[in-house]
Design a protein around this motif. Structure first.
Motif, PDB file in Angstrom:
ATOM      1  N   HIS A 190      90.756  89.799  57.413  1.00  0.00           N
ATOM      2  CA  HIS A 190      90.584  91.056  57.749  1.00  0.00           C
ATOM      3  C   HIS A 190      91.378  92.116  57.971  1.00  0.00           C
ATOM      4  O   HIS A 190      91.224  93.420  58.123  1.00  0.00           O
ATOM      5  N   HIS A 211      80.706  97.445  60.951  1.00  0.00           N
ATOM      6  CA  HIS A 211      81.568  96.180  60.888  1.00  0.00           C
ATOM      7  C   HIS A 211      80.412  95.033  61.028  1.00  0.00           C
ATOM      8  O   HIS A 211      80.117  94.948  62.357  1.00  0.00           O
ATOM      9  N   ASP A 213      80.276  91.239  61.483  1.00  0.00           N
ATOM     10  CA  ASP A 213      81.322  90.104  61.743  1.00  0.00           C
ATOM     11  C   ASP A 213      80.915  89.320  62.883  1.00  0.00           C
ATOM     12  O   ASP A 213      79.808  89.724  63.606  1.00  0.00           O
ATOM     13  N   ASP A 217      87.201  91.757  66.759  1.00  0.00           N
ATOM     14  CA  ASP A 217      88.578  92.034  66.070  1.00  0.00           C
ATOM     15  C   ASP A 217      89.033  93.475  66.673  1.00  0.00           C
ATOM     16  O   ASP A 217      89.560  94.389  66.103  1.00  0.00           O
ATOM     17  N   HIS A 234      94.340  89.668  62.255  1.00  0.00           N
ATOM     18  CA  HIS A 234      92.888  89.679  61.728  1.00  0.00           C
ATOM     19  C   HIS A 234      92.190  89.948  63.124  1.00  0.00           C
ATOM     20  O   HIS A 234      90.790  90.219  62.863  1.00  0.00           O
ATOM     21  N   ASP A 308      82.873  91.070  57.019  1.00  0.00           N
ATOM     22  CA  ASP A 308      83.502  89.629  57.258  1.00  0.00           C
ATOM     23  C   ASP A 308      82.477  88.754  56.842  1.00  0.00           C
ATOM     24  O   ASP A 308      81.319  88.711  57.464  1.00  0.00           O
TER      25      ASP A 308
END
Ligand SMILES: [Mn+2]
Length: 397
Positions: A190, A211, A213, A217, A234, A308
């Motif tokens: 990432h 995002h 995920d 992050d 990441h 992700d």
């Protein structure tokens, strides 16, 4: 002893009979000429490949590897090459906290896309074929990132992205409000999003981020990191992006379910500019409400989508660096993506595909399918209308 003799004689006799039978079957098969193909017209009398068969497309399981059999072009070096949408590999994986291997992500996503192709891109769910829109979509190859020096690799990715972003559009007349090419990046871990956001910032200014995920992050640092470079991981790149002024404070995460240090991680996350939709919200709010929340948060601002693959449940996408149990299904995620069409997308990525942990290409195929959704999403002005259910009536059975 006598019984044994009788038994072995019987066995010998039966194998002799079997042998004779097999021989006669084989002989009969040889009496006939080998099977001949029959052709529809005389033009197939030629003896050369081109004369007889003409141009043929590669089978899904053959040919050189590029995304959906698109023309694989080294766009970074071929400076005259123009496109509207580029697929770009970023095989970087040296800033991960757990399982490495995402450097093979671009390869795995391309491999997972082999049954996709330009001549068969229509989907019922989008009511669209992104390859039939008259825009030029190219596989622009991979950034040749250095695997030993992260600072160097991150600079290489930024320069590569900037280089492609500055190319003129191939078909500006089709572009509507889009001025610059759009790039779909295949990670890579990432961390690749930090150089991408740096490059985007030079063109678009600060962008909002959607995002998807399992993880935030947005850590400010990784425990034990004592050098500046060791901060760049990441799990920290969004915090660094915020400190550099690359992202606006109207970003949003979706699918979050990782373990945290505590509530203070959520407070910090807010300070990086993110609203949060948790993994459980898919049950409590439902897909339409999640779509509404994301659209309300982003509005008309230029937005970058970062996906992700670990937002999916590890049962559906096992090949990733930091899997978390209890994730979303591929179908749920695809439906959310459809609801985002029409936002002002400046780029997108799919990251953290690490094929050494895959089974039967499950993850690579899912990721490739999501990239096809990105293409349809980029080229749609609004979410597709829900297709009426095709009910099979009793009298049709
Ligand atoms: Mn991530």
């Amino acid at each position: 002893m006598a019984q044994f003799f009788v038994l072995t004689t019987m066995l010998h006799c039966s194998s002799f009979i079997l042998g004779v039978l097999l021989y006669s079957v084989g002989a009969r098969a040889h009496d006939h000429p080998p099977e001949q193909a029959t052709f529809k017209s005389d033009k197939f009398q030629e003896s050369t490949w081109l004369g007889k068969y003409g141009l043929q497309i590669d089978q899904p399981f053959s040919g050189p590897l590029s995304f959906s059999h698109l023309l694989y072009t080294r766009c970074l070096e071929n400076e005259e090459t123009k496109f509207d949408i580029a697929i770009l590999g970023m095989p970087f994986d040296t800033a991960v906290t757990y399982r490495p291997g995402a450097r093979f992500g671009p390869y795995a996503i391309r491999s997972g896309s082999r049954r996709q192709r330009e001549i068969r891109g229509y989907t019922m769910s989008w009511a669209k074929d992104p390859y039939a829109e008259g825009v030029k979509i190219l596989d622009c190859g991979d950034v040749p990132v250095n695997p030993f020096d992260n600072a160097l690799a991150i600079d290489q990715m930024e320069v590569a992205y900037s280089t492609l972003l500055r190319r003129p559009l191939a078909t500006p007349e089709k572009a509507k409000s889009v001025i610059h090419p759009r790039i779909i990046s295949l990670g890579g871990d990432h961390t690749i999003v930090l150089p991408i956001l740096r490059a985007l910032n030079k063109i678009h200014g600060p962008v909002s981020v959607i995002h998807f995920d399992a993880h935030l992050d947005t850590w400010r640092d990784y425990p034990g990191g004592v050098t500046n470079q060791s901060r760049v991981t990441h799990g920290t790149f969004f915090a660094i992006a915020q400190e550099e002024g690359l992202i606006s404070n109207t970003s949003i995460h979706a699918g979050i379910r990782c373990k945290l240090g505590g509530e203070e991680d959520l407070e910090n996350d807010k300070s990086v500019g993110f609203q949060l939709i948790s993994g459980d919200d898919i049950d409590d709010l439902g897909i339409p409400e999640i779509i509404r929340l994301i659209r309300r948060r982003i509005g008309d601002s230029p937005v970058y989508l970062s996906l992700d693959i670990d937002v999916l449940d590890p049962g559906l996408a096992p090949a990733t660096g930091t899997p978390e149990a209890g994730g979303w299904t591929t179908r749920e995620l695809k439906r959310i993506l459809r609801g985002l069409a029409g936002l002002n997308f400046v780029g997108a990525d799919i990251v953290e595909v690490s094929p050494a942990y895959d089974n039967a290409e499950v993850t690579g195929i899912a990721a490739a399918d999501l990239v096809h959704d990105f293409l349809s999403m980029f080229l749609s002005d609004h979410p597709p209308a829900r297709r009426e259910a095709r009910v099979v009536r009793r009298d049709e059975l």
